[in-house]
Design a protein around this motif. Structure first.
Motif, PDB file in Angstrom:
ATOM      1  N   ALA A  44       0.829  -1.209   0.000  1.00 37.79           N
ATOM      2  CA  ALA A  44       0.000   0.000   0.000  1.00 37.79           C
ATOM      3  C   ALA A  44       0.859   1.253   0.000  1.00 37.79           C
ATOM      4  O   ALA A  44       0.587   2.209  -0.749  1.00 37.79           O
ATOM      5  CB  ALA A  44      -0.937  -0.009   1.212  1.00 37.79           C
ATOM      6  N   GLU A  45       1.902   1.261   0.802  1.00 36.49           N
ATOM      7  CA  GLU A  45       2.781   2.437   0.857  1.00 36.49           C
ATOM      8  C   GLU A  45       3.545   2.623  -0.453  1.00 36.49           C
ATOM      9  O   GLU A  45       3.765   3.748  -0.905  1.00 36.49           O
ATOM     10  CB  GLU A  45       3.753   2.325   2.030  1.00 36.49           C
ATOM     11  CG  GLU A  45       3.091   2.429   3.387  1.00 36.49           C
ATOM     12  CD  GLU A  45       2.344   3.743   3.589  1.00 36.49           C
ATOM     13  OE1 GLU A  45       2.810   4.796   3.121  1.00 36.49           O
ATOM     14  OE2 GLU A  45       1.277   3.710   4.233  1.00 36.49           O
ATOM     15  N   LEU A  46       3.929   1.515  -1.082  1.00 41.36           N
ATOM     16  CA  LEU A  46       4.603   1.619  -2.374  1.00 41.36           C
ATOM     17  C   LEU A  46       3.660   2.168  -3.440  1.00 41.36           C
ATOM     18  O   LEU A  46       4.074   2.942  -4.299  1.00 41.36           O
ATOM     19  CB  LEU A  46       5.178   0.266  -2.792  1.00 41.36           C
ATOM     20  CG  LEU A  46       6.427  -0.170  -2.036  1.00 41.36           C
ATOM     21  CD1 LEU A  46       6.746  -1.633  -2.318  1.00 41.36           C
ATOM     22  CD2 LEU A  46       7.616   0.711  -2.376  1.00 41.36           C
ATOM     23  N   ARG A  47       2.380   1.794  -3.384  1.00 44.94           N
ATOM     24  CA  ARG A  47       1.404   2.353  -4.325  1.00 44.94           C
ATOM     25  C   ARG A  47       1.290   3.860  -4.143  1.00 44.94           C
ATOM     26  O   ARG A  47       1.258   4.619  -5.113  1.00 44.94           O
ATOM     27  CB  ARG A  47       0.028   1.699  -4.139  1.00 44.94           C
ATOM     28  CG  ARG A  47      -0.141   0.412  -4.908  1.00 44.94           C
ATOM     29  CD  ARG A  47      -1.582  -0.070  -4.907  1.00 44.94           C
ATOM     30  NE  ARG A  47      -2.022  -0.558  -3.615  1.00 44.94           N
ATOM     31  CZ  ARG A  47      -1.723  -1.771  -3.137  1.00 44.94           C
ATOM     32  NH1 ARG A  47      -0.999  -2.604  -3.851  1.00 44.94           N
ATOM     33  NH2 ARG A  47      -2.167  -2.147  -1.967  1.00 44.94           N
ATOM     34  N   VAL A  48       1.235   4.309  -2.887  1.00 43.77           N
ATOM     35  CA  VAL A  48       1.172   5.750  -2.607  1.00 43.77           C
ATOM     36  C   VAL A  48       2.433   6.434  -3.121  1.00 43.77           C
ATOM     37  O   VAL A  48       2.364   7.488  -3.767  1.00 43.77           O
ATOM     38  CB  VAL A  48       0.981   6.009  -1.091  1.00 43.77           C
ATOM     39  CG1 VAL A  48       1.167   7.482  -0.758  1.00 43.77           C
ATOM     40  CG2 VAL A  48      -0.380   5.517  -0.639  1.00 43.77           C
ATOM     41  N   SER A  49       3.586   5.838  -2.865  1.00 45.97           N
ATOM     42  CA  SER A  49       4.850   6.413  -3.334  1.00 45.97           C
ATOM     43  C   SER A  49       4.891   6.510  -4.849  1.00 45.97           C
ATOM     44  O   SER A  49       5.315   7.527  -5.403  1.00 45.97           O
ATOM     45  CB  SER A  49       6.033   5.566  -2.859  1.00 45.97           C
ATOM     46  OG  SER A  49       6.116   5.560  -1.467  1.00 45.97           O
ATOM     47  N   GLN A  50       4.433   5.451  -5.508  1.00 43.82           N
ATOM     48  CA  GLN A  50       4.450   5.446  -6.975  1.00 43.82           C
ATOM     49  C   GLN A  50       3.519   6.522  -7.520  1.00 43.82           C
ATOM     50  O   GLN A  50       3.874   7.257  -8.444  1.00 43.82           O
ATOM     51  CB  GLN A  50       4.054   4.075  -7.505  1.00 43.82           C
ATOM     52  CG  GLN A  50       4.180   3.963  -9.015  1.00 43.82           C
ATOM     53  CD  GLN A  50       3.766   2.604  -9.524  1.00 43.82           C
ATOM     54  OE1 GLN A  50       2.976   1.913  -8.890  1.00 43.82           O
ATOM     55  NE2 GLN A  50       4.295   2.213 -10.664  1.00 43.82           N
ATOM     56  N   ARG A  51       2.343   6.632  -6.948  1.00 42.63           N
ATOM     57  CA  ARG A  51       1.388   7.645  -7.402  1.00 42.63           C
ATOM     58  C   ARG A  51       1.936   9.059  -7.174  1.00 42.63           C
ATOM     59  O   ARG A  51       1.888   9.906  -8.054  1.00 42.63           O
ATOM     60  CB  ARG A  51       0.043   7.465  -6.681  1.00 42.63           C
ATOM     61  CG  ARG A  51      -1.034   8.421  -7.171  1.00 42.63           C
ATOM     62  CD  ARG A  51      -2.392   8.192  -6.521  1.00 42.63           C
ATOM     63  NE  ARG A  51      -2.329   8.249  -5.068  1.00 42.63           N
ATOM     64  CZ  ARG A  51      -2.532   7.213  -4.245  1.00 42.63           C
ATOM     65  NH1 ARG A  51      -2.812   6.034  -4.733  1.00 42.63           N
ATOM     66  NH2 ARG A  51      -2.471   7.365  -2.949  1.00 42.63           N
TER      67      ARG A  51
END
Length: 119
Positions: A104-111
């Motif tokens: 989830a945190e990686l998705r936020v970082s990518q976005r």
């Protein structure tokens, strides 16, 4: 990960670990990467975390099946073997929870990185 791979699971895990260690070495050595490369790298790590989260319950199931088939815990009493399988199951569940949070945190970082590079 390749779902229908003929490779044993431990080799696939070792390959993924090798790729991550290589990435770490490049980052440690300050090798420059473009924002697009960073975004793709974070996306790939996010997919790896997602895959890991999906694999862990299957590992627990295989361990339990191995115990029932007598392939695991042969030197222990049944109670000891079940306790050990239970401990591993708990650790795998904790790892899965951590993996869900990481993904989830990686998705936020990518976005966020995508928004930063597009502005």
């Amino acid at each position: 990960m390749r779902p229908n791979s003929e490779e044993p699971p431990y080799l696939l895990a070792a390959q993924a670990g090798s790729v991550v260690r290589h990435l770490y070495t490049r980052l440690r050595d300050d090798e420059p990467a473009s924002p697009a490369d960073l975004c793709r790298t974070i996306g790939a790590l996010q997919r790896l975390a997602d895959d890991l989260v999906n694999v862990l319950p299957g590992l627990q199931k295989q361990l339990e099946e191995g115990l029932l088939a007598g392939q695991v815990g042969a030197g222990d009493t049944p109670g000891e073997a079940w306790d050990k399988v239970s401990e591993v199951g708990y650790a795998l569940a904790q790892a899965r929870t951590g993996g869900l949070l990481l993904a989830a945190e990686l998705r936020v970082s990518q976005r966020t990185l995508g928004e930063l590079t597009s502005s």
